[in-house]
Design a protein around this motif. Structure first.
Motif, PDB file in Angstrom:
ATOM      1  N   TYR A 116       0.824  -1.212   0.000  1.00 23.96           N
ATOM      2  CA  TYR A 116       0.000   0.000   0.000  1.00 23.96           C
ATOM      3  C   TYR A 116       0.857   1.261   0.000  1.00 23.96           C
ATOM      4  CZ  TYR A 116      -3.332   3.528   1.614  1.00 23.96           C
ATOM      5  OH  TYR A 116      -4.087   4.660   1.735  1.00 23.96           O
ATOM      6  N   ASP A 117       1.841   1.330   0.902  1.00 26.35           N
ATOM      7  CA  ASP A 117       2.682   2.528   0.982  1.00 26.35           C
ATOM      8  C   ASP A 117       3.537   2.704  -0.268  1.00 26.35           C
ATOM      9  OD1 ASP A 117       1.894   3.614   3.443  1.00 26.35           O
ATOM     10  OD2 ASP A 117       3.086   2.158   4.538  1.00 26.35           O
ATOM     11  N   ILE A 118       4.015   1.589  -0.829  1.00 23.61           N
ATOM     12  CA  ILE A 118       4.846   1.694  -2.035  1.00 23.61           C
ATOM     13  C   ILE A 118       4.039   2.229  -3.214  1.00 23.61           C
ATOM     14  CG2 ILE A 118       6.067   0.315  -3.780  1.00 23.61           C
ATOM     15  CD1 ILE A 118       7.067  -1.455  -1.479  1.00 23.61           C
ATOM     16  N   LEU A 119       2.801   1.745  -3.373  1.00 22.03           N
ATOM     17  CA  LEU A 119       1.995   2.145  -4.525  1.00 22.03           C
ATOM     18  C   LEU A 119       1.483   3.576  -4.442  1.00 22.03           C
ATOM     19  CD1 LEU A 119      -0.148  -1.052  -5.233  1.00 22.03           C
ATOM     20  CD2 LEU A 119       1.877  -0.252  -6.463  1.00 22.03           C
ATOM     21  N   LYS A 120       1.270   4.101  -3.233  1.00 23.21           N
ATOM     22  CA  LYS A 120       0.671   5.433  -3.132  1.00 23.21           C
ATOM     23  C   LYS A 120       1.681   6.570  -3.244  1.00 23.21           C
ATOM     24  CE  LYS A 120       0.530   6.294   1.867  1.00 23.21           C
ATOM     25  NZ  LYS A 120      -0.339   6.620   2.997  1.00 23.21           N
ATOM     26  N   HIS A 121       2.962   6.232  -3.444  1.00 23.89           N
ATOM     27  CA  HIS A 121       3.985   7.263  -3.622  1.00 23.89           C
ATOM     28  C   HIS A 121       4.435   7.319  -5.085  1.00 23.89           C
ATOM     29  CE1 HIS A 121       4.171   6.816   0.765  1.00 23.89           C
ATOM     30  NE2 HIS A 121       4.678   8.038   0.777  1.00 23.89           N
ATOM     31  N   ASP A 122       4.798   8.524  -5.507  1.00 22.40           N
ATOM     32  CA  ASP A 122       5.234   8.721  -6.893  1.00 22.40           C
ATOM     33  C   ASP A 122       6.638   8.153  -7.134  1.00 22.40           C
ATOM     34  OD1 ASP A 122       2.865  10.126  -7.406  1.00 22.40           O
ATOM     35  OD2 ASP A 122       3.747  11.992  -6.678  1.00 22.40           O
ATOM     36  N   THR A 123       7.498   8.268  -6.115  1.00 24.12           N
ATOM     37  CA  THR A 123       8.887   7.832  -6.248  1.00 24.12           C
ATOM     38  C   THR A 123       9.232   6.883  -5.113  1.00 24.12           C
ATOM     39  OG1 THR A 123       9.461   9.981  -7.218  1.00 24.12           O
ATOM     40  CG2 THR A 123      11.287   8.604  -6.461  1.00 24.12           C
ATOM     41  N   LEU A 124       9.934   5.813  -5.435  1.00 19.87           N
ATOM     42  CA  LEU A 124      10.407   4.871  -4.425  1.00 19.87           C
ATOM     43  C   LEU A 124      11.928   4.934  -4.386  1.00 19.87           C
ATOM     44  CD1 LEU A 124       9.977   2.535  -2.412  1.00 19.87           C
ATOM     45  CD2 LEU A 124      10.067   0.962  -4.366  1.00 19.87           C
ATOM     46  N   VAL A 125      12.463   5.239  -3.213  1.00 23.04           N
ATOM     47  CA  VAL A 125      13.914   5.326  -3.026  1.00 23.04           C
ATOM     48  C   VAL A 125      14.361   4.190  -2.116  1.00 23.04           C
ATOM     49  CG1 VAL A 125      15.826   6.716  -2.143  1.00 23.04           C
ATOM     50  CG2 VAL A 125      13.930   7.831  -3.342  1.00 23.04           C
ATOM     51  N   LEU A 126      15.282   3.384  -2.603  1.00 24.30           N
ATOM     52  CA  LEU A 126      15.866   2.302  -1.813  1.00 24.30           C
ATOM     53  C   LEU A 126      17.357   2.549  -1.643  1.00 24.30           C
ATOM     54  CD1 LEU A 126      14.289  -0.840  -3.560  1.00 24.30           C
ATOM     55  CD2 LEU A 126      13.401   0.380  -1.582  1.00 24.30           C
ATOM     56  N   THR A 127      17.874   2.278  -0.475  1.00 21.57           N
ATOM     57  CA  THR A 127      19.321   2.325  -0.286  1.00 21.57           C
ATOM     58  C   THR A 127      19.902   0.959  -0.663  1.00 21.57           C
ATOM     59  OG1 THR A 127      19.153   1.612   2.019  1.00 21.57           O
ATOM     60  CG2 THR A 127      19.092   3.993   1.594  1.00 21.57           C
ATOM     61  N   ARG A 128      21.220   0.894  -0.758  1.00 21.09           N
ATOM     62  CA  ARG A 128      21.866  -0.397  -1.030  1.00 21.09           C
ATOM     63  C   ARG A 128      21.496  -1.405   0.062  1.00 21.09           C
ATOM     64  NH1 ARG A 128      26.246  -0.634  -4.695  1.00 21.09           N
ATOM     65  NH2 ARG A 128      26.950   1.378  -5.498  1.00 21.09           N
ATOM     66  N   ALA A 129      21.466  -0.926   1.306  1.00 18.72           N
ATOM     67  CA  ALA A 129      21.134  -1.807   2.429  1.00 18.72           C
ATOM     68  C   ALA A 129      19.699  -2.316   2.307  1.00 18.72           C
ATOM     69  CB  ALA A 129      21.317  -1.063   3.751  1.00 18.72           C
ATOM     70  N   ALA A 130      18.788  -1.452   1.833  1.00 17.66           N
ATOM     71  CA  ALA A 130      17.383  -1.855   1.674  1.00 17.66           C
ATOM     72  C   ALA A 130      17.255  -2.929   0.600  1.00 17.66           C
ATOM     73  CB  ALA A 130      16.528  -0.641   1.319  1.00 17.66           C
ATOM     74  N   VAL A 131      17.989  -2.793  -0.491  1.00 17.06           N
ATOM     75  CA  VAL A 131      17.954  -3.794  -1.562  1.00 17.06           C
ATOM     76  C   VAL A 131      18.432  -5.144  -1.030  1.00 17.06           C
ATOM     77  CG1 VAL A 131      18.937  -4.477  -3.777  1.00 17.06           C
ATOM     78  CG2 VAL A 131      18.234  -2.106  -3.412  1.00 17.06           C
ATOM     79  N   GLU A 132      19.508  -5.124  -0.255  1.00 16.48           N
ATOM     80  CA  GLU A 132      20.038  -6.377   0.313  1.00 16.48           C
ATOM     81  C   GLU A 132      19.014  -7.020   1.247  1.00 16.48           C
ATOM     82  OE1 GLU A 132      23.682  -5.463   2.255  1.00 16.48           O
ATOM     83  OE2 GLU A 132      24.736  -4.892   0.391  1.00 16.48           O
ATOM     84  N   LYS A 133      18.366  -6.197   2.090  1.00 15.88           N
ATOM     85  CA  LYS A 133      17.382  -6.719   3.037  1.00 15.88           C
ATOM     86  C   LYS A 133      16.154  -7.293   2.325  1.00 15.88           C
ATOM     87  CE  LYS A 133      19.312  -6.077   7.010  1.00 15.88           C
ATOM     88  NZ  LYS A 133      19.585  -7.245   7.889  1.00 15.88           N
ATOM     89  N   LEU A 134      15.693  -6.593   1.287  1.00 20.96           N
ATOM     90  CA  LEU A 134      14.520  -7.063   0.555  1.00 20.96           C
ATOM     91  C   LEU A 134      14.814  -8.359  -0.191  1.00 20.96           C
ATOM     92  CD1 LEU A 134      13.159  -3.659  -0.793  1.00 20.96           C
ATOM     93  CD2 LEU A 134      12.034  -5.140   0.867  1.00 20.96           C
ATOM     94  N   GLU A 135      15.981  -8.430  -0.809  1.00 20.46           N
ATOM     95  CA  GLU A 135      16.338  -9.654  -1.542  1.00 20.46           C
ATOM     96  C   GLU A 135      16.519 -10.818  -0.564  1.00 20.46           C
ATOM     97  OE1 GLU A 135      19.665  -8.783  -4.077  1.00 20.46           O
ATOM     98  OE2 GLU A 135      18.413  -7.730  -5.559  1.00 20.46           O
ATOM     99  N   ALA A 136      17.091 -10.543   0.609  1.00 20.83           N
ATOM    100  CA  ALA A 136      17.252 -11.590   1.619  1.00 20.83           C
ATOM    101  C   ALA A 136      15.898 -12.026   2.167  1.00 20.83           C
ATOM    102  CB  ALA A 136      18.142 -11.089   2.753  1.00 20.83           C
ATOM    103  N   ARG A 137      14.949 -11.077   2.252  1.00 16.76           N
ATOM    104  CA  ARG A 137      13.599 -11.375   2.754  1.00 16.76           C
ATOM    105  C   ARG A 137      12.891 -12.372   1.851  1.00 16.76           C
ATOM    106  NH1 ARG A 137       9.374  -6.437   3.938  1.00 16.76           N
ATOM    107  NH2 ARG A 137       7.399  -7.575   3.902  1.00 16.76           N
ATOM    108  N   PHE A 138      13.045 -12.230   0.549  1.00 11.35           N
ATOM    109  CA  PHE A 138      12.392 -13.143  -0.388  1.00 11.35           C
ATOM    110  C   PHE A 138      13.149 -14.458  -0.550  1.00 11.35           C
ATOM    111  CE2 PHE A 138      10.630  -9.018  -1.954  1.00 11.35           C
ATOM    112  CZ  PHE A 138       9.297  -9.309  -1.694  1.00 11.35           C
ATOM    113  N   ASN A 139      14.461 -14.395  -0.418  1.00 15.92           N
ATOM    114  CA  ASN A 139      15.258 -15.605  -0.601  1.00 15.92           C
ATOM    115  C   ASN A 139      15.371 -16.433   0.669  1.00 15.92           C
ATOM    116  OD1 ASN A 139      15.807 -14.941  -3.272  1.00 15.92           O
ATOM    117  ND2 ASN A 139      17.624 -13.751  -2.734  1.00 15.92           N
TER     118      ASN A 139
END
Length: 207
Positions: A183-206
């Motif tokens: 919900y929060d991701i879709l309601k914003h015009d721009t999504l900013v991820l840090t390198r650390a966020a990318v690592e955490k998200l990929e680890a979350r799915f894997n």
């Protein structure tokens, strides 16, 4: 999938390879709708049910004679007009706690991330550090980057200097990677991820 890494000063900091299974999934409106609906319904609080006339513990004996008593023709003391009687048309307990398969929830988050990547509104930041925690400095940086309503997701914790600088900016919302949601991701015009966020998200799915 390769994407450029930027800094808050709009300078480039190389490239980063994103997992196509997370950031290149074709979005489906029906999946996103199901996840958003589930998420919003989970937020709703359940009302405490009131006791109606069938729930109160009072005598069921008829109040008086049908005729000749000089009073209204009442039935029992459970009626709403009496003190201690049941509530008329009271609040009912309603269940706003639907279930949704974990695989659908995970797929919805992947599609939300992918929708920003596909639209070109996904930005990867090297760091979120703001000089002297100044809001004025951050506003200048965001004007250079030409961001609209922005959601910023960091790693385990949001960078303290950025959180302090963005505290009064109503168009910028921040959260750690663990709080990333459709919900929060879709309601914003721009999504900013840090390198650390990318690592955490990929680890979350894997993981």
């Amino acid at each position: 999938m390769k994407i450029k890494v930027q800094t808050l000063d709009a300078a480039e900091k190389g490239d980063i390879e994103l997992n196509d299974e997370i950031f290149a999934v074709e979005p489906r409106a029906d999946i996103l709708h199901r996840v958003v609906t589930w998420q919003l319904e989970k937020r709703r609080g359940t009302a405490r049910g009131t006791r109606e006339r069938s729930d109160v513990a009072r005598t069921g004996k008829k109040f008086g004679r049908q005729k000749g008593g000089g009073t209204a023709r009442h039935g029992d003391r459970r009626a709403p007009i009496f003190i201690g009687g049941g509530k008329a048309h009271g609040a009912r307990v309603r269940d706003f706690n639907p279930s949704l398969n974990k695989k659908i929830r995970a797929l919805g988050l992947k599609m939300a991330l992918s929708s920003h990547a596909k639209a070109g509104s996904l930005v990867i930041m090297d760091s979120l550090a703001v000089a002297e925690n100044k809001t004025k400095t951050l506003v200048g940086n965001l004007e250079k980057l030409n961001f609209g309503k922005t959601l910023v997701i960091d790693g385990d914790m949001v960078d303290n200097s950025f959180a302090l600088a963005a505290g009064n900016l109503h168009k910028v919302n921040v959260m750690p990677a663990v709080g990333a949601n459709v919900y929060d991701i879709l309601k914003h015009d721009t999504l900013v991820l840090t390198r650390a966020a990318v690592e955490k998200l990929e680890a979350r799915f894997n993981g």
